[in-house]
Structures are given as structure tokens and as C-alpha cells.
Design an enzyme around this catalytic site. Structure first.
Site, mmCIF file in Angstrom:
data_model
loop_
_atom_site.group_PDB
_atom_site.id
_atom_site.type_symbol
_atom_site.label_atom_id
_atom_site.label_comp_id
_atom_site.label_asym_id
_atom_site.label_seq_id
_atom_site.Cartn_x
_atom_site.Cartn_y
_atom_site.Cartn_z
ATOM 1 N N HIS A 73 3.757 3.319 6.639
ATOM 2 C CA HIS A 73 4.469 3.807 5.451
ATOM 3 C C HIS A 73 3.600 4.711 4.584
ATOM 4 O O HIS A 73 2.390 4.507 4.478
ATOM 5 C CB HIS A 73 5.079 2.664 4.642
ATOM 6 C CG HIS A 73 4.114 1.669 4.076
ATOM 7 N ND1 HIS A 73 3.552 1.814 2.839
ATOM 8 C CD2 HIS A 73 3.625 0.505 4.573
ATOM 9 C CE1 HIS A 73 2.763 0.762 2.590
ATOM 10 N NE2 HIS A 73 2.782 -0.043 3.631
ATOM 11 N N ASP B 187 4.082 5.344 1.225
ATOM 12 C CA ASP B 187 3.926 4.997 -0.193
ATOM 13 C C ASP B 187 2.821 3.972 -0.406
ATOM 14 O O ASP B 187 2.416 3.271 0.520
ATOM 15 C CB ASP B 187 5.248 4.450 -0.763
ATOM 16 C CG ASP B 187 5.671 3.118 -0.136
ATOM 17 O OD1 ASP B 187 5.588 2.988 1.090
ATOM 18 O OD2 ASP B 187 6.068 2.210 -0.897
ATOM 19 N N GLU C 170 8.141 1.319 1.457
ATOM 20 C CA GLU C 170 7.939 -0.017 2.030
ATOM 21 C C GLU C 170 7.536 -1.006 0.948
ATOM 22 O O GLU C 170 7.965 -2.154 0.949
ATOM 23 C CB GLU C 170 6.851 0.039 3.113
ATOM 24 C CG GLU C 170 6.699 -1.255 3.912
ATOM 25 C CD GLU C 170 5.768 -2.285 3.280
ATOM 26 O OE1 GLU C 170 5.794 -3.452 3.726
ATOM 27 O OE2 GLU C 170 5.025 -1.949 2.346
ATOM 28 N N GLU C 171 6.717 -0.551 0.001
ATOM 29 C CA GLU C 171 6.143 -1.458 -1.000
ATOM 30 C C GLU C 171 7.182 -1.992 -1.981
ATOM 31 O O GLU C 171 6.937 -2.965 -2.668
ATOM 32 C CB GLU C 171 5.014 -0.762 -1.770
ATOM 33 C CG GLU C 171 3.831 -0.358 -0.898
ATOM 34 C CD GLU C 171 3.030 -1.549 -0.380
ATOM 35 O OE1 GLU C 171 3.406 -2.703 -0.661
ATOM 36 O OE2 GLU C 171 2.025 -1.311 0.306
ATOM 37 N N ASP D 266 0.370 -2.064 9.768
ATOM 38 C CA ASP D 266 0.446 -2.248 8.307
ATOM 39 C C ASP D 266 -0.172 -3.574 7.883
ATOM 40 O O ASP D 266 0.137 -4.090 6.808
ATOM 41 C CB ASP D 266 1.938 -2.177 7.890
ATOM 42 C CG ASP D 266 2.122 -2.104 6.392
ATOM 43 O OD1 ASP D 266 1.168 -1.715 5.697
ATOM 44 O OD2 ASP D 266 3.221 -2.455 5.926
ATOM 45 N N HIS E 174 -3.458 -3.389 -2.532
ATOM 46 C CA HIS E 174 -2.693 -3.326 -3.791
ATOM 47 C C HIS E 174 -3.553 -3.382 -5.043
ATOM 48 O O HIS E 174 -3.028 -3.627 -6.128
ATOM 49 C CB HIS E 174 -1.618 -4.438 -3.869
ATOM 50 C CG HIS E 174 -0.587 -4.343 -2.798
ATOM 51 N ND1 HIS E 174 0.590 -5.049 -2.829
ATOM 52 C CD2 HIS E 174 -0.534 -3.618 -1.657
ATOM 53 C CE1 HIS E 174 1.306 -4.778 -1.748
ATOM 54 N NE2 HIS E 174 0.636 -3.910 -1.026
HETATM 55 ZN ZN LIG Z 1 1.764 -1.856 3.653
#
Ligand SMILES: [Zn+2]
Length: 407
Positions: A77, A79, A172-173, A195, A377
Site C-alpha cells: 500500500h 499510504d 490501507e491504513e 506488509d 506508525h
Molecule cells: Zn501496512
């Protein structure tokens, strides 16, 4: 080009997705990376497209003689998580890392062994970190970098392979990465999301998930005249929350243990609500958790009067395992490929969901593979050059093994 060199380029492109947005993509800026990736795939000689929802798709045809092999898909992904800034990312590359505490630029933050006990095991490697003011975006730009590097090597290397399909998704997030995925157009027989965390992660188990909204209705009168009349919704909600199992929360469970997680509470005398998410790898045990919430509500209505408590339960997502078990070679291929590269597979179930789980349940078996990254994150996110190289070789081994199979 090595995978980490691509990561360093992609990390600088701001692609933070936006919670609660109406559209996909949630942020127009996600197109900046998607368009660049589409151009890169075309420059490699592939057929590629970006659609109006910011999905990049690319296809590499089978080499002569491998047309009968299954089409393997790889997904990542574009994002990054809205939890922390992803703007102005300045990755730092530390060669021959000593495995000890590492200050992150001038930010005052330190990547510390006490918080991340795996750090000493990375000693001697080339470590990539943030400057402490942003996340890194290895989640999931490392996955993208590894997939593009694989494609470059496949095209340059001339070894036989079946058809390869790749897709880079937006959002995705914020849980909308598969909203416009288009499995038939993608055309893969099975796929892998790249991922996950540490290199060698091969995961085909995730939570079954539901949410429970519990609404409490009270009776409000002047407290001086409340004797025998007032029904305090806030107090009843507090009693309800306290009545659920205290040893079944995210903080008190691990591995395959599920939980009741109170994510939100609000209220006053007149009305109160509790919002829970319920999680369990075992579908039967998730049903038991739903039943427990409903039973408790019934008991409260007995005590406090009918319609004091109302429960609304919604199913959210399901464990992909039952579907993966119907196509066991998809998982075996990844496990064997990982071992072939000298990496020990890590198969701990995910305590969450994945885009691959959604795709699996829609008919495209799709386990999740590690990217080599850690501490996603936030500002402590990091990854190693060697870990990324290992992932590329694992993807390579998957392609090689798949080329020998028949559809
Ligand atoms: Zn991810």
C-alpha cells in the site's frame, strides 16, 4: 538498484491517508506516489495503470514455457498511517549499527534497547531510521520497494517465471485498501500482501472481528427529588463495563487469546454509550463473546427495567485461515521459499486484520509477508538494508517455486 534505495526515495513522498474521509483515495497526495510507481513499472517494460481510485496495477507476462503456471500477485500500500506525521520524512542510514541505544536526530527521542529488545540482534547491519520527527513509512513503502526490485531482477535476470500481477493500493491504513480492488482485473490465482514486520513473517491467520455498541437509557430528575426515581445511565454503564471479564482485554491477552476492548465511553445521567470491539481468532469464541455481551444486557434489563440497555453488534472482518486452508500450497510455497533463503519463518497470528484477509474471503487467497520493518506508525519505525534484501530473495524464491506449478 537495491530495495532500500527505492525505500529512501518513496519515503520522502508524503502519502498520509485521512481518517473518516468520504472518498478513495482519502488524500489526493496519494496519487503522487501511485503515478510515480506506474511510470516506474512502465519504464521496466511492464503494462501498468493507475485508476481513478489511486490503485496501481501492473502485469509481467510469463516467460515462454511458463504460461501454464499460476499467476502470482504481490500487493502493498502507498499510504502511511494518519497516527503520526508522514510529511518531510528524512530517513537516516546508519552503517554498521552497533545494536545500542540510538538518538534520533535532534528530536530528543531515542531508539532504545529497553523499548525494542530486538535491536542488539540488528548489530552489524545497515539500519534505516527516522530523524525522530516523523514516521518512516517503511509500512508499506518497504513492501513496494521490495516488489519493484523483484520485478526489476526478474526482467533483467531472464529466469523462467509465470505471469506476475502487482497492485499498490491506497488507504490501507484507514481500512479501505480493498474497497475498489477489482480481483478479476488483477487476474492473480493467489497473492501475498508484503506488509508485515520482520523478514520471514508468513501469516495466514488474523482476528475475527465484530463491534458492539451498548446504549443505556436513564431517567433524570432533580437529585433532591430523585429517591426511588432516578436511573443514572452513566452509573449503569460503568457497572456494565466492570462486569465484562477483566482478564480478556488487549492489555491482558496475547497470541491466540481474544478480547473485549472498550474503545469509547460517553454519557450522563440521561444516556450513556459504550463502544467495544470484540476480537478472537476462533470464530466460535467470537460468537461466545457476542453472546456474553447480549446476556449481560438481558441481566441488566432484568435489574434496571426493560429497555434500559440496548446492544447493537456488527460483524467487521473474518479470519482468513479457513479459506487459506482450502488452498494450503499458497502458504506452503511462502514457508518453503522463506526457509530456502535461510530465514526462519515467523507464523504468529496477526492480532488485527489485513487487506489480504478481505481479499482471501472474496476468493483471492492472500497471506501476509514481512517487509523487514519494525515499530510501524510512529517515530521509532526502522528497518535494515539486509532485512529488505532478504525479503526480495524470499519473493524471488516464491516466484521460482510457483513457476514449477500448474494452475
Ligand atoms: Zn501496512
Amino acid at each position: 538498484m537495491r530495495a532500500y534505495e527505492r525505500l529512501l526515495r518513496y519515503a520522502k513522498i508524503h502519502t498520509t491517508s485521512v481518517d473518516d474521509a468520504e472518498n478513495v483515495p482519502s488524500a489526493e497526495r496519494e496519487f503522487d506516489l501511485s503515478r510515480l510507481l506506474c511510470d516506474e513499472l512502465k519504464a521496466l517494460g511492464m503494462t501498468a495503470e493507475v485508476d481513478g481510485h489511486c490503485y496501481v496495477r501492473g502485469w509481467l507476462p510469463a516467460t515462454p514455457g511458463c504460461e501454464g503456471a499460476p499467476c502470482v500477485g504481490f500487493i502493498a500500500h502507498v499510504d502511511t498511517a494518519p497516527d503520526f506525521s508522514g510529511e518531510g520524512v528524512k530517513p537516516r542510514v546508519i552503517e554498521n549499527y552497533d545494536g545500542r541505544d540510538l538518538p534520533l536526530g535532534e528530536s530528543g527521542r531515542t531508539l532504545s534497547v529497553s523499548a525494542f529488545p530486538h535491536l542488539p540482534a540488528l548489530a552489524g547491519r545497515t539500519l534505516i531510521t527516522t530523524d525522530g520527527t516523523t514516521l518512516l513509512g517503511a509500512d508499506d513503502k518497504a513492501g513496494i520497494a521490495e516488489i519493484v526490485t523483484l520485478l526489476e531482477e526478474l526482467i533483467a535476470g531472464g529466469e523462467p517465471h509465470g505471469k506476475i500481477a502487482v497492485c499498490f493500493t491506497p488507504d490501507e491504513e484507514i481500512g479501505r485498501g480493498t474497497a475498489f480492488f477489482d480481483i478479476p482485473r488483477f487476474g492473480a490465482d493467489f497473492a501475498y500482501t508484503v506488509d508485515g514486520g520482520i523478514e520471514g513473517e508468513v501469516v495466514a491467520e488474523n482476528f475475527n472481528a465484530a463491534s458492539a455498541d451498548v446504549a443505556f437509557t436513564g431517567v433524570n430528575v432533580h437529585p433532591g427529588e430523585a429517591t426511588g426515581i432516578m436511573k443514572n445511565a452513566g452509573l449503569i454503564a460503568a457497572e456494565f463495563a466492570a462486569a465484562l471479564p477483566k482478564d480478556e482485554t488487549p492489555a491482558t491477552t496475547a497470541g491466540r487469546q481474544g478480547f473485549y476492548h472498550l474503545t469509547d465511553l460517553s454519557g450522563n445521567v440521561e444516556a450513556a454509550t459504550l463502544h467495544y470491539i470484540l476480537r478472537d481468532h476462533d470464530a466460535g469464541k467470537l460468537e461466545e463473546k457476542k453472546a456474553t455481551v447480549r446476556r449481560l444486557a438481558d441481566a441488566f434489563n432484568e435489574t434496571y427495567g426493560a429497555k434500559t440497555v440496548a446492544v447493537t453488534i456488527r460483524d467487521q472482518y473474518r479470519n482468513m485461515k479457513e479459506k487459506i486452508d482450502e488452498a494450503p500450497y499458497v502458504l506452503e510455497l511462502a514457508l518453503e521459499a522463506t526457509k530456502e533463503c535461510g530465514v526462519t519463518p515467523v507464523t504468529d497470528p496477526i492480532r488485527g486484520g489485513t487487506d489480504g484477509a478481505n481479499l482471501t474471503l472474496q476468493g483471492l487467497p492472500c497471506p501476509n509477508l514481512g517487509t523487514g520493518g519494525f515499530a510501524f506508525h510512529g517515530p521509532y519505525e526502522h528497518i535494515t538494508v539486509e532485512g529488505m534484501d532478504a525479503v526480495v530473495s524470499i519473493l524471488h524464491a516464491i516466484v521460482r517455486r510457483a513457476a514449477k506449478r500448474k494452475k
